[in-house]
Enzyme design. Structure first.
Site, PDB file in Angstrom:
ATOM      1  CE  LYS A   1       7.027  -8.375  -9.207  1.00  0.00           C
ATOM      2  NZ  LYS A   1       6.123  -7.059  -9.184  1.00  0.00           N
TER       3      LYS A   1
ATOM      4  CE  LYS B   1       8.227  -9.850  -1.874  1.00  0.00           C
ATOM      5  NZ  LYS B   1       6.751  -8.905  -2.109  1.00  0.00           N
TER       6      LYS B   1
ATOM      7  CE  LYS C   1      -0.371  -6.857  -3.660  1.00  0.00           C
ATOM      8  NZ  LYS C   1       0.559  -6.022  -4.633  1.00  0.00           N
TER       9      LYS C   1
HETATM   10  N1  AQP Z   1       5.855 -10.473   1.608  1.00  0.00           N
HETATM   11  C1  AQP Z   1       6.139  -8.908   2.798  1.00  0.00           C
HETATM   12  N2  AQP Z   1       6.657  -8.431   3.969  1.00  0.00           N
HETATM   13  C2  AQP Z   1       6.390  -6.666   4.397  1.00  0.00           C
HETATM   14  N3  AQP Z   1       6.141  -6.056   2.741  1.00  0.00           N
HETATM   15  C3  AQP Z   1       6.034  -7.086   1.851  1.00  0.00           C
HETATM   16  N4  AQP Z   1       5.118  -6.378   1.029  1.00  0.00           N
HETATM   17  C4  AQP Z   1       5.091  -6.594   0.313  1.00  0.00           C
HETATM   18  N5  AQP Z   1       5.767  -8.101   0.697  1.00  0.00           N
HETATM   19  C5  AQP Z   1       5.964  -8.162   1.944  1.00  0.00           C
HETATM   20  C6  AQP Z   1       5.239  -4.659   0.449  1.00  0.00           C
HETATM   21  O1  AQP Z   1       3.662  -4.425   0.720  1.00  0.00           O
HETATM   22  C7  AQP Z   1       3.580  -3.103  -0.268  1.00  0.00           C
HETATM   23  C8  AQP Z   1       3.128  -3.700  -1.278  1.00  0.00           C
HETATM   24  O2  AQP Z   1       3.665  -3.090  -2.952  1.00  0.00           O
HETATM   25  P1  AQP Z   1       3.283  -3.768  -3.958  1.00  0.00           P
HETATM   26  O3  AQP Z   1       1.744  -3.852  -4.152  1.00  0.00           O
HETATM   27  O4  AQP Z   1       3.432  -2.731  -5.010  1.00  0.00           O
HETATM   28  O5  AQP Z   1       3.967  -4.877  -4.675  1.00  0.00           O
HETATM   29  P2  AQP Z   1       4.981  -5.864  -4.375  1.00  0.00           P
HETATM   30  O6  AQP Z   1       6.177  -5.150  -2.889  1.00  0.00           O
HETATM   31  O7  AQP Z   1       6.135  -6.492  -5.178  1.00  0.00           O
HETATM   32  O8  AQP Z   1       4.394  -6.839  -3.036  1.00  0.00           O
HETATM   33  P3  AQP Z   1       3.233  -8.513  -3.150  1.00  0.00           P
HETATM   34  O9  AQP Z   1       2.561  -8.509  -2.527  1.00  0.00           O
HETATM   35  O10 AQP Z   1       4.877  -8.994  -3.457  1.00  0.00           O
HETATM   36  O11 AQP Z   1       3.096  -8.261  -4.833  1.00  0.00           O
HETATM   37  P4  AQP Z   1       3.233  -8.488  -6.092  1.00  0.00           P
HETATM   38  O12 AQP Z   1       2.880 -10.311  -5.858  1.00  0.00           O
HETATM   39  O13 AQP Z   1       2.594  -8.275  -7.567  1.00  0.00           O
HETATM   40  O14 AQP Z   1       4.920  -8.486  -7.129  1.00  0.00           O
HETATM   41  C9  AQP Z   1       5.101  -2.697  -0.429  1.00  0.00           C
HETATM   42  O15 AQP Z   1       5.101  -1.193   0.335  1.00  0.00           O
HETATM   43  C10 AQP Z   1       6.461  -3.735  -0.217  1.00  0.00           C
HETATM   44  O16 AQP Z   1       7.413  -3.452   0.299  1.00  0.00           O
END
Ligand code: AQP
Length: 343
Positions: free
Chosen positions: A125, A209, A212
């Site tokens: 990030k 991956k 969001k």
């Molecule tokens: N691509 C993915 N496949 C499987 N699991 C996923 N998770 C996120 N992306 C995938 C799981 O969803 C949960 C959300 O965790 P988070 O909101 O704390 O943030 P993250 O892991 O960083 O997820 P994002 O969607 O990528 O959000 P942003 O873009 O804000 O960083 C976790 O359990 C994660 O493992």
């Protein structure tokens, strides 16, 4: 290590405790559901389950103050629509339980700069931020807050996608170190990562991956997206120039991602599924149909909840009160363990 248990039980059930959280950083997507949220809905029935919308974590990257509250409420609504039942689990907003921020400080004092520096999500990030962009110190210390979130609830099981495994390892290390220095205080948690769907990839950039906050709207399937749009995106998913349908994430990331999504949606092994297909087109059609069918009930429940906005807010208020009843005595025990004067 045994560790102590939170002294207040949420429900009268002799079961392990589960905790997890999702950030309100954007619209929840298929990866969030298959990697995390679907596990939450299963765990709530045979575990003492606590789930949290981690709004403080969202602040580690710039957020529009006019949007954050709305997104937090909406993220909670999606959790309920996905099947969380507030009569058997606890759902609340992280910043409504101040114990998270306070224990986070004790965790920052337990973590070393070296181990925080090794966190790949921080590196990714921070590296993505344009040269001149502000990178918050909290993006670096965020895993300490995540450890606090988990340890406050004496959780032994933390359902997450694969990208959170490293943060979970750190939470374990911090619990063990704290217990070793100050006496048994925390339950040592373990990650629960699904066998299929732990890492759903972007449909357009299948080596990254699905995320969001990604800048790839065509590669991301939103949980509330309309069926025609989902079908279009899956049909246009990037594959490769070969024709053979084979599960091989290294050599064929696009096709393997589609097989993983289909496998996770219908509960079958992606490598076995591959044998049924001769062409990418057929695989895409079945994958799109399975995803639309999977999301249909979630979308219907979401529409009902959205029509009754005060219901979600009331569930969150009740959840925060239940969460605080567990978190407060654990925090007090940690404060006493490090020698802070009782208040
Ligand atoms: N691509 C993915 N496949 C499987 N699991 C996923 N998770 C996120 N992306 C995938 C799981 O969803 C949960 C959300 O965790 P988070 O909101 O704390 O943030 P993250 O892991 O960083 O997820 P994002 O969607 O990528 O959000 P942003 O873009 O804000 O960083 C976790 O359990 C994660 O493992």
């Amino acid at each position: 290590m045994a560790g102590c248990r939170a002294s207040v039980d949420l429900y009268d059930r002799p079961v392990a405790r589960v905790f997890s959280g999702i950030q309100p950083t954007g619209d929840l997507h298929l990866g969030n559901y298959l990697g995390a949220l679907r596990q939450f809905t299963r765990d709530q029935h045979d575990h003492d389950a606590v789930f949290c919308i981690v709004d403080l974590h969202a602040l580690t990257v710039p957020q529009d103050p006019h949007e954050l509250g709305r997104r937090t409420l909406d993220t909670a609504r999606v959790h309920l629509a996905a099947g969380l039942d507030p009569s058997v689990c606890t759902l609340f907003v992280q910043s409504h339980v101040h114990e998270h921020a306070e224990l986070s400080w004790l965790m920052e004092c337990t973590a070393s700069v070296g181990e925080l520096r090794r966190m790949t999500q921080f590196k990714e990030k921070a590296d993505k931020a344009p040269e001149q962009e502000f990178v918050a110190a909290a993006l670096f210390t965020y895993p300490a807050l995540m450890a606090a979130d988990i340890l406050l609830y004496g959780a032994d099981r933390v359902p997450v996608g694969a990208d959170q495994r490293q943060h979970l390892e750190l939470a374990r290390d911090l619990a063990v170190r704290f217990n070793h220095r100050f006496g048994d205080t925390f339950v040592v948690p373990a990650a629960a990562v699904p066998t299929v769907g732990a890492r759903i990839m972007d449909l357009q950039r299948p080596t990254e991956k699905m995320s969001k906050s990604s800048v790839s709207p065509q590669g991301t399937v939103g949980l509330l997206e309309d069926p025609a749009s989902i079908t279009r995106k899956i049909r246009r998913a990037v594959t490769d120039t070969e024709v053979e349908v084979r599960y091989d994430p290294e050599a064929k990331p696009g096709v393997s991602n589609l097989l993983t999504i289909l496998g996770a949606a219908v509960g079958e092994d992606p490598a076995q599924l591959a044998r049924r297909y001769q062409q990418y087109g057929e695989l895409k059609v079945d994958c799109a149909e399975a995803v639309v069918a999977l999301l249909e009930p979630i979308q219907a429940r979401y529409a009902e909840l959205a029509a009754e906005p005060s219901r979600t807010a009331a569930i969150l208020a009740e959840g925060a009160a239940k969460a605080r009843a567990v978190a407060a005595p654990v925090l007090e025990q940690a404060r006493a363990a490090v020698g802070l004067l009782p208040r």
